[in-house]
Design an enzyme around this catalytic site. Structure first.
Site, mmCIF file in Angstrom:
data_model
loop_
_atom_site.group_PDB
_atom_site.id
_atom_site.type_symbol
_atom_site.label_atom_id
_atom_site.label_comp_id
_atom_site.label_asym_id
_atom_site.label_seq_id
_atom_site.Cartn_x
_atom_site.Cartn_y
_atom_site.Cartn_z
ATOM 1 N N ARG A 66 0.882 -1.181 0.000
ATOM 2 C CA ARG A 66 0.000 0.000 0.000
ATOM 3 C C ARG A 66 0.912 1.222 0.000
ATOM 4 O O ARG A 66 1.711 1.398 0.910
ATOM 5 C CB ARG A 66 -0.909 0.005 1.228
ATOM 6 C CG ARG A 66 -1.582 1.352 1.449
ATOM 7 C CD ARG A 66 -2.686 1.317 2.472
ATOM 8 N NE ARG A 66 -3.841 0.609 1.971
ATOM 9 C CZ ARG A 66 -5.049 0.642 2.545
ATOM 10 N NH1 ARG A 66 -5.238 1.340 3.653
ATOM 11 N NH2 ARG A 66 -6.056 -0.037 2.033
ATOM 12 N N HIS B 164 -7.548 0.428 -6.347
ATOM 13 C CA HIS B 164 -7.720 -0.403 -5.145
ATOM 14 C C HIS B 164 -8.402 -1.718 -5.592
ATOM 15 O O HIS B 164 -9.573 -1.961 -5.300
ATOM 16 C CB HIS B 164 -8.572 0.351 -4.120
ATOM 17 C CG HIS B 164 -8.476 -0.170 -2.719
ATOM 18 N ND1 HIS B 164 -7.706 -1.264 -2.369
ATOM 19 C CD2 HIS B 164 -9.078 0.250 -1.565
ATOM 20 C CE1 HIS B 164 -7.834 -1.478 -1.066
ATOM 21 N NE2 HIS B 164 -8.650 -0.588 -0.564
ATOM 22 N N GLN C 90 -10.228 -4.202 -3.152
ATOM 23 C CA GLN C 90 -11.510 -3.672 -2.689
ATOM 24 C C GLN C 90 -12.596 -3.918 -3.739
ATOM 25 O O GLN C 90 -13.698 -4.379 -3.417
ATOM 26 C CB GLN C 90 -11.366 -2.162 -2.423
ATOM 27 C CG GLN C 90 -12.639 -1.529 -1.907
ATOM 28 C CD GLN C 90 -13.004 -2.014 -0.514
ATOM 29 O OE1 GLN C 90 -12.191 -1.964 0.387
ATOM 30 N NE2 GLN C 90 -14.222 -2.494 -0.340
ATOM 31 N N ASP D 116 -17.325 6.957 -1.181
ATOM 32 C CA ASP D 116 -16.056 6.798 -0.461
ATOM 33 C C ASP D 116 -15.736 8.154 0.169
ATOM 34 O O ASP D 116 -16.404 9.160 -0.124
ATOM 35 C CB ASP D 116 -14.959 6.360 -1.456
ATOM 36 C CG ASP D 116 -13.612 6.082 -0.787
ATOM 37 O OD1 ASP D 116 -13.569 5.915 0.445
ATOM 38 O OD2 ASP D 116 -12.591 6.047 -1.508
ATOM 39 N N CYS E 38 -16.378 1.532 0.942
ATOM 40 C CA CYS E 38 -15.236 0.658 1.223
ATOM 41 C C CYS E 38 -14.757 0.777 2.667
ATOM 42 O O CYS E 38 -14.039 -0.096 3.151
ATOM 43 C CB CYS E 38 -14.094 0.979 0.265
ATOM 44 S SG CYS E 38 -13.544 2.686 0.388
ATOM 45 N N ARG F 80 -13.353 -8.776 1.910
ATOM 46 C CA ARG F 80 -11.935 -8.538 1.634
ATOM 47 C C ARG F 80 -11.137 -9.801 1.977
ATOM 48 O O ARG F 80 -10.244 -10.215 1.228
ATOM 49 C CB ARG F 80 -11.416 -7.347 2.457
ATOM 50 C CG ARG F 80 -11.984 -6.000 2.073
ATOM 51 C CD ARG F 80 -11.510 -5.562 0.711
ATOM 52 N NE ARG F 80 -10.068 -5.476 0.637
ATOM 53 C CZ ARG F 80 -9.333 -4.451 1.065
ATOM 54 N NH1 ARG F 80 -9.943 -3.366 1.538
ATOM 55 N NH2 ARG F 80 -8.015 -4.460 0.972
HETATM 56 N N1 CP Z 1 -11.160 -0.319 2.622
HETATM 57 C C1 CP Z 1 -9.888 -0.362 3.045
HETATM 58 O O1 CP Z 1 -8.951 -0.593 2.278
HETATM 59 O O2 CP Z 1 -9.725 -0.167 4.380
HETATM 60 P P1 CP Z 1 -8.346 0.032 5.161
HETATM 61 O O3 CP Z 1 -7.797 1.379 4.760
HETATM 62 O O4 CP Z 1 -8.733 -0.016 6.598
HETATM 63 O O5 CP Z 1 -7.417 -1.063 4.787
HETATM 64 N N1 NVA Z 2 -10.018 6.464 -1.288
HETATM 65 C C1 NVA Z 2 -9.597 6.106 0.043
HETATM 66 C C2 NVA Z 2 -9.813 4.639 0.254
HETATM 67 C C3 NVA Z 2 -9.431 4.130 1.619
HETATM 68 C C4 NVA Z 2 -9.607 2.642 1.744
HETATM 69 C C5 NVA Z 2 -8.138 6.482 0.243
HETATM 70 O O1 NVA Z 2 -7.350 6.319 -0.697
HETATM 71 O O2 NVA Z 2 -7.781 6.953 1.326
#
Ligand code: CP
Ligand code: NVA
Length: 323
Positions: A111, A138, A141, A233, A273, A301
């Protein structure tokens, strides 16, 4: 197509656009099978002795816990690697990190803010790299979301999903999963918050294979009209925190509330999400209401990622059903 004809061993998962329609279908079907087995109390140790390196440059609740638990449930092991502990944090190149980690672990999950970093890691990694969120995509997700929709609606093709709000990484991956599964996706964002036009075009082209229509409709009420799924989101994604107050101002008209849900199909489900900000992008009445499936999404997930891990790490031709 027989699911056993698909072979994902060693394949990176950076974006769903790199996966064929058959491969996406396969992962969803493996996830559904694996979930059923797990719920029936059957276990699998297909990843015994295997390790997953998990690099997190940003915070996470769901992704971290579900990947780590998923590896444990499959008999393997996951290592949490924070850049502040890794030499990456002191400037070691991604190339060297990728080459070295490849000598130890069987897959790398990352990430990070920049999608380019994931591409660079994958280019130098001899083990599969899984994108666990970048500024652009993502994919894990979106696969979990597709599994959830399939469970709730019994199908994906022909459904209409409207995403309301910031045209971000989650919106991009929803367009990709829609294109691959035949689900129509409409993105409703204000000026300045639209999805990346190159990714939109890519999704529209990919959608031709399945008949999925991927489109934009700036008016959230028109977009939501008759929708089967209403999705939103956060208004401020990770890495954009310094723009938060502007985002809150600019996205006000894009809140998912009871009025917007009333424009959707009576049986519509609400998706997010998570993490969510109640009374910003969604009201408490919607996210905590009867149409909301957000915790099922979060649970899925785990099941989707177990299917990904087994498919890219484990040896060929074994399906959950055959374990
Ligand atoms: N939806 C999601 O990716 O959540 P986290 O940021 O908690 O991993
Ligand atoms: N769009 C959000 C998703 C978090 C799971 C971000 O990138 O922070």
């Amino acid at each position: 197509m027989q699911s056993t004809a698909v072979n994902l061993t060693g394949k990176h998962l950076l974006t769903l656009f790199d996966y064929s329609v058959e491969e996406v279908t396969y992962l969803l079907s493996e996830a559904a099978k694996g979930k059923k087995m797990f719920q029936n109390g059957e276990s699998s140790s297909v990843l015994k002795g295997k390790s997953l390196g998990m690099i997190f440059e940003n915070a996470s609740t769901r992704t971290r816990v579900s990947f780590e638990v998923g590896m444990t449930q499959l008999g393997g092991h996951a290592l949490f690697l924070s850049p502040k502990d890794l030499q990456i944090g002191r400037g070691e190149p991604i190339k060297d990190t990728a080459n070295v980690l490849s000598r130890y672990v069987d897959a790398i999950m990352i990430r990070t803010n920049s999608h380019q970093t994931v591409e660079e890691l994958a280019a130098h990694s001899s083990v599969p790299v899984i994108n666990a969120l970048t500024d652009a995509y993502h994919p894990c997700q979106a696969l979990a979301d597709a599994l959830t929709i399939q469970e709730k609606k019994g199908k994906l093709a022909g459904l209409s999903l409207v995403y309301v709000g910031d045209g971000n990484n989650v919106a991009h991956s929803l367009m990709a999963v829609g294109a691959k599964t035949g689900m129509n996706v409409t993105i409703s964002s204000p000026n300045g918050y639209e999805v990346d036009p190159i990714i939109l075009k890519h999704a529209q082209d990919a959608g031709k294979q399945t008949g999925a229509v991927i489109s934009l409709q700036a008016d959230p009420h028109l977009a939501a009209k008759g929708a089967d799924i209403v999705y939103t989101d956060v208004w401020t994604s990770m890495g954009y925190e310094n723009e938060q107050s502007k985002h809150i101002q600019d996205l006000q008209a894009y809140q998912v509330n009871d009025e917007l849900m009333a424009a959707a199909h009576k049986q519509a489900i609400f998706m997010h999400c998570l993490p969510a900000h109640r009374d910003e992008e969604v009201t408490g009445s919607v996210i905590d209401g009867t149409q909301s499936v957000v915790y099922d999404q979060a649970e899925n997930r785990l099941h989707v990622q177990k299917a990904i891990l087994r498919s890219v790490i484990a040896h060929n031709g074994i399906t959950f059903g055959g374990l």
